[in-house]
Design a protein around this motif. Structure first.
Motif, short mmCIF file in Angstrom:
data_model
loop_
_atom_site.label_atom_id
_atom_site.label_comp_id
_atom_site.label_asym_id
_atom_site.label_seq_id
_atom_site.Cartn_x
_atom_site.Cartn_y
_atom_site.Cartn_z
N SER A 21 0.84 -1.20 0.00
CA SER A 21 0.00 0.00 0.00
C SER A 21 0.87 1.25 0.00
CB SER A 21 -0.93 0.01 1.21
OG SER A 21 -1.83 -1.06 1.15
N PHE A 22 1.92 1.24 0.82
CA PHE A 22 2.86 2.36 0.81
C PHE A 22 3.51 2.50 -0.55
CE2 PHE A 22 3.27 2.11 5.60
CZ PHE A 22 2.76 3.38 5.82
N TYR A 23 3.87 1.38 -1.16
CA TYR A 23 4.51 1.41 -2.47
C TYR A 23 3.56 1.96 -3.54
CZ TYR A 23 6.96 -0.12 -6.66
OH TYR A 23 7.58 -0.15 -7.89
N ALA A 24 2.29 1.55 -3.48
CA ALA A 24 1.32 2.05 -4.46
C ALA A 24 1.13 3.56 -4.32
CB ALA A 24 -0.02 1.33 -4.27
N LEU A 25 1.03 4.05 -3.09
CA LEU A 25 0.88 5.49 -2.88
C LEU A 25 2.16 6.22 -3.28
CD1 LEU A 25 -1.06 7.66 -1.99
CD2 LEU A 25 -0.26 7.35 0.35
N TRP A 26 3.31 5.60 -3.04
CA TRP A 26 4.60 6.18 -3.46
C TRP A 26 4.58 6.41 -4.97
CZ3 TRP A 26 9.48 6.16 -0.52
CH2 TRP A 26 10.57 6.56 -1.27
N LEU A 27 4.12 5.43 -5.74
CA LEU A 27 4.07 5.57 -7.20
C LEU A 27 3.11 6.67 -7.63
CD1 LEU A 27 4.13 1.83 -8.32
CD2 LEU A 27 6.01 3.48 -8.36
N VAL A 28 1.98 6.81 -6.92
CA VAL A 28 1.04 7.88 -7.22
C VAL A 28 1.69 9.24 -6.98
CG1 VAL A 28 -1.13 8.97 -6.48
CG2 VAL A 28 -1.04 6.52 -6.85
N PHE A 29 2.43 9.37 -5.88
CA PHE A 29 3.10 10.63 -5.56
C PHE A 29 4.18 10.95 -6.59
CE2 PHE A 29 2.40 11.01 -0.66
CZ PHE A 29 1.04 11.03 -0.88
N VAL A 30 4.97 9.97 -6.96
CA VAL A 30 6.06 10.19 -7.92
C VAL A 30 5.50 10.60 -9.28
CG1 VAL A 30 7.92 9.04 -9.18
CG2 VAL A 30 7.72 8.75 -6.71
N GLU A 31 4.40 9.98 -9.69
CA GLU A 31 3.78 10.33 -10.97
C GLU A 31 3.31 11.79 -10.96
OE1 GLU A 31 2.58 10.23 -14.78
OE2 GLU A 31 3.66 8.61 -13.78
N ALA A 32 2.93 12.31 -9.81
CA ALA A 32 2.48 13.70 -9.68
C ALA A 32 3.64 14.64 -9.36
CB ALA A 32 1.43 13.80 -8.60
N SER A 33 4.88 14.16 -9.48
CA SER A 33 6.09 14.96 -9.21
C SER A 33 6.16 15.44 -7.76
CB SER A 33 6.20 16.14 -10.16
OG SER A 33 6.23 15.69 -11.49
N LYS A 34 5.70 14.60 -6.86
CA LYS A 34 5.79 14.86 -5.42
C LYS A 34 6.79 13.88 -4.83
CE LYS A 34 2.43 17.86 -5.47
NZ LYS A 34 2.71 19.27 -5.40
N PRO A 35 7.37 14.19 -3.67
CA PRO A 35 8.35 13.26 -3.09
C PRO A 35 7.68 11.98 -2.62
CG PRO A 35 7.91 15.07 -1.58
CD PRO A 35 7.21 15.41 -2.87
N GLY A 36 8.22 10.84 -3.04
CA GLY A 36 7.65 9.56 -2.67
C GLY A 36 7.76 9.26 -1.18
N TRP A 37 8.82 9.73 -0.54
CA TRP A 37 9.03 9.46 0.88
C TRP A 37 7.94 10.08 1.75
CZ3 TRP A 37 9.32 14.04 3.29
CH2 TRP A 37 9.81 15.13 2.58
N ALA A 38 7.12 10.95 1.19
CA ALA A 38 6.06 11.60 1.96
C ALA A 38 5.03 10.60 2.47
CB ALA A 38 5.37 12.66 1.11
N VAL A 39 4.96 9.42 1.88
CA VAL A 39 3.97 8.44 2.32
C VAL A 39 4.23 7.97 3.75
CG1 VAL A 39 3.53 7.62 -0.01
CG2 VAL A 39 5.17 6.41 1.40
N PHE A 40 5.46 8.10 4.24
CA PHE A 40 5.82 7.58 5.56
C PHE A 40 5.62 8.58 6.69
CE2 PHE A 40 8.52 5.21 2.56
CZ PHE A 40 7.97 3.96 2.75
N ILE A 41 5.26 9.82 6.39
CA ILE A 41 5.15 10.85 7.42
C ILE A 41 3.68 11.20 7.61
CG2 ILE A 41 5.83 13.18 8.08
CD1 ILE A 41 8.29 12.79 6.27
N PRO A 42 3.11 10.84 8.78
CA PRO A 42 1.71 11.17 9.03
C PRO A 42 1.51 12.68 8.99
CG PRO A 42 2.55 9.66 10.71
CD PRO A 42 3.71 10.12 9.89
#
Length: 140
Positions: A21-42
Protein backbone atom coordinates in the motif's frame (compact mmCIF):
# COMPACT_ATOMS: atom_id res chain seq x y z
CA UNK A 1 -5.28 -24.63 13.10
CA UNK A 2 -2.82 -23.56 15.73
CA UNK A 3 -3.57 -20.10 17.19
CA UNK A 4 0.03 -19.00 16.76
CA UNK A 5 0.01 -20.00 13.11
CA UNK A 6 -3.23 -18.09 12.50
CA UNK A 7 -1.71 -15.03 14.18
CA UNK A 8 1.43 -15.17 12.04
CA UNK A 9 -0.57 -15.63 8.85
CA UNK A 10 -2.76 -12.64 9.72
CA UNK A 11 0.23 -10.52 10.80
CA UNK A 12 2.16 -11.49 7.66
CA UNK A 13 -0.78 -10.54 5.44
CA UNK A 14 -1.08 -7.23 7.30
CA UNK A 15 2.62 -6.44 6.81
CA UNK A 16 2.47 -7.52 3.16
CA UNK A 17 -0.58 -5.33 2.50
CA UNK A 18 0.95 -2.36 4.31
CA UNK A 19 4.22 -2.50 2.40
CA UNK A 20 2.52 -2.70 -0.96
CA UNK A 21 0.00 0.00 0.00
CA UNK A 22 2.86 2.36 0.81
CA UNK A 23 4.51 1.41 -2.47
CA UNK A 24 1.32 2.05 -4.46
CA UNK A 25 0.88 5.49 -2.88
CA UNK A 26 4.60 6.18 -3.46
CA UNK A 27 4.07 5.57 -7.20
CA UNK A 28 1.04 7.88 -7.22
CA UNK A 29 3.10 10.63 -5.56
CA UNK A 30 6.06 10.19 -7.92
CA UNK A 31 3.78 10.33 -10.97
CA UNK A 32 2.48 13.70 -9.68
CA UNK A 33 6.09 14.96 -9.21
CA UNK A 34 5.79 14.86 -5.42
CA UNK A 35 8.35 13.26 -3.09
CA UNK A 36 7.65 9.56 -2.67
CA UNK A 37 9.03 9.46 0.88
CA UNK A 38 6.06 11.60 1.96
CA UNK A 39 3.97 8.44 2.32
CA UNK A 40 5.82 7.58 5.56
CA UNK A 41 5.15 10.85 7.42
CA UNK A 42 1.71 11.17 9.03
CA UNK A 43 0.21 14.53 8.23
CA UNK A 44 2.58 15.27 5.35
CA UNK A 45 1.15 12.33 3.41
CA UNK A 46 -2.35 13.79 3.80
CA UNK A 47 -1.04 17.23 2.81
CA UNK A 48 0.55 15.79 -0.32
CA UNK A 49 -2.60 13.87 -1.27
CA UNK A 50 -4.73 16.99 -0.88
CA UNK A 51 -2.34 19.07 -2.98
CA UNK A 52 -2.39 16.40 -5.70
CA UNK A 53 -6.19 16.58 -5.60
CA UNK A 54 -5.79 20.37 -6.08
CA UNK A 55 -8.05 21.20 -3.17
CA UNK A 56 -8.29 24.69 -1.66
CA UNK A 57 -5.69 25.59 0.95
CA UNK A 58 -8.30 25.43 3.73
CA UNK A 59 -9.22 21.87 2.78
CA UNK A 60 -5.55 20.92 2.53
CA UNK A 61 -4.78 22.19 6.01
CA UNK A 62 -7.97 20.76 7.52
CA UNK A 63 -7.12 17.33 6.09
CA UNK A 64 -3.52 17.58 7.31
CA UNK A 65 -4.41 18.66 10.85
CA UNK A 66 -7.20 16.09 11.04
CA UNK A 67 -4.77 13.36 9.95
CA UNK A 68 -2.29 14.35 12.65
CA UNK A 69 -5.00 14.50 15.34
CA UNK A 70 -6.32 11.08 14.28
CA UNK A 71 -2.79 9.64 14.43
CA UNK A 72 -2.24 11.03 17.95
CA UNK A 73 -5.66 9.79 19.08
CA UNK A 74 -4.83 6.35 17.76
CA UNK A 75 -1.57 6.27 19.73
CA UNK A 76 -3.42 7.35 22.90
CA UNK A 77 -6.17 4.76 22.35
CA UNK A 78 -3.61 1.98 22.02
CA UNK A 79 -1.64 3.08 25.07
CA UNK A 80 -4.70 3.45 27.33
CA UNK A 81 -7.39 0.93 26.61
CA UNK A 82 -10.37 2.85 27.97
CA UNK A 83 -13.81 2.82 26.35
CA UNK A 84 -13.77 6.60 25.85
CA UNK A 85 -10.39 6.58 24.10
CA UNK A 86 -11.51 3.67 21.92
CA UNK A 87 -14.78 5.39 20.97
CA UNK A 88 -13.00 8.64 20.12
CA UNK A 89 -10.48 6.72 18.05
CA UNK A 90 -13.24 4.89 16.16
CA UNK A 91 -15.11 8.14 15.45
CA UNK A 92 -11.94 9.84 14.20
CA UNK A 93 -11.09 6.84 12.03
CA UNK A 94 -14.54 6.92 10.43
CA UNK A 95 -14.33 10.67 9.78
CA UNK A 96 -10.82 10.32 8.37
CA UNK A 97 -12.00 7.53 6.06
CA UNK A 98 -14.84 9.72 4.76
CA UNK A 99 -12.40 12.59 4.26
CA UNK A 100 -10.03 10.18 2.50
CA UNK A 101 -12.79 9.19 0.05
CA UNK A 102 -13.31 12.89 -0.73
CA UNK A 103 -9.57 13.39 -1.37
CA UNK A 104 -9.21 10.23 -3.47
CA UNK A 105 -12.14 11.36 -5.64
CA UNK A 106 -10.26 14.64 -6.13
CA UNK A 107 -7.08 12.73 -6.95
CA UNK A 108 -8.97 10.60 -9.48
CA UNK A 109 -9.90 13.75 -11.37
CA UNK A 110 -6.21 14.63 -11.75
CA UNK A 111 -5.13 11.39 -13.44
CA UNK A 112 -5.80 9.92 -16.86
CA UNK A 113 -5.42 6.36 -18.05
CA UNK A 114 -7.38 4.43 -15.42
CA UNK A 115 -11.09 3.99 -14.76
CA UNK A 116 -13.12 5.06 -11.74
CA UNK A 117 -13.10 1.43 -10.64
CA UNK A 118 -9.34 1.71 -10.16
CA UNK A 119 -9.85 4.41 -7.55
CA UNK A 120 -12.60 2.46 -5.78
CA UNK A 121 -10.23 -0.50 -5.59
CA UNK A 122 -7.48 1.88 -4.45
CA UNK A 123 -9.59 2.81 -1.43
CA UNK A 124 -10.34 -0.79 -0.49
CA UNK A 125 -7.16 -2.70 -1.42
CA UNK A 126 -4.47 -0.30 -2.62
CA UNK A 127 -1.82 -2.97 -3.11
CA UNK A 128 -3.93 -4.68 -5.80
CA UNK A 129 -3.83 -1.47 -7.84
CA UNK A 130 -0.14 -2.01 -8.56
CA UNK A 131 -1.24 -4.07 -11.55
CA UNK A 132 -2.75 -0.97 -13.20
CA UNK A 133 -0.40 1.64 -11.73
CA UNK A 134 1.71 1.87 -14.89
CA UNK A 135 -1.27 3.35 -16.76
CA UNK A 136 -1.48 6.44 -14.50
CA UNK A 137 -0.85 9.74 -16.20
CA UNK A 138 -0.97 12.92 -14.10
CA UNK A 139 -2.60 16.00 -15.67
CA UNK A 140 -0.09 18.78 -15.13
Amino acid sequence: MNDNLAFFIFFGALIFGGIFSFYALWLVFVEASKPGWAVFIPGYAQYTMATIAKESSGTVWAFTVFGIVAFIAQMIAYSTVTPLATNINNALALCLFIFMIYIVIGMAKQYRGVSKGFWVAYLILPFLCLLEQHKLEYKK
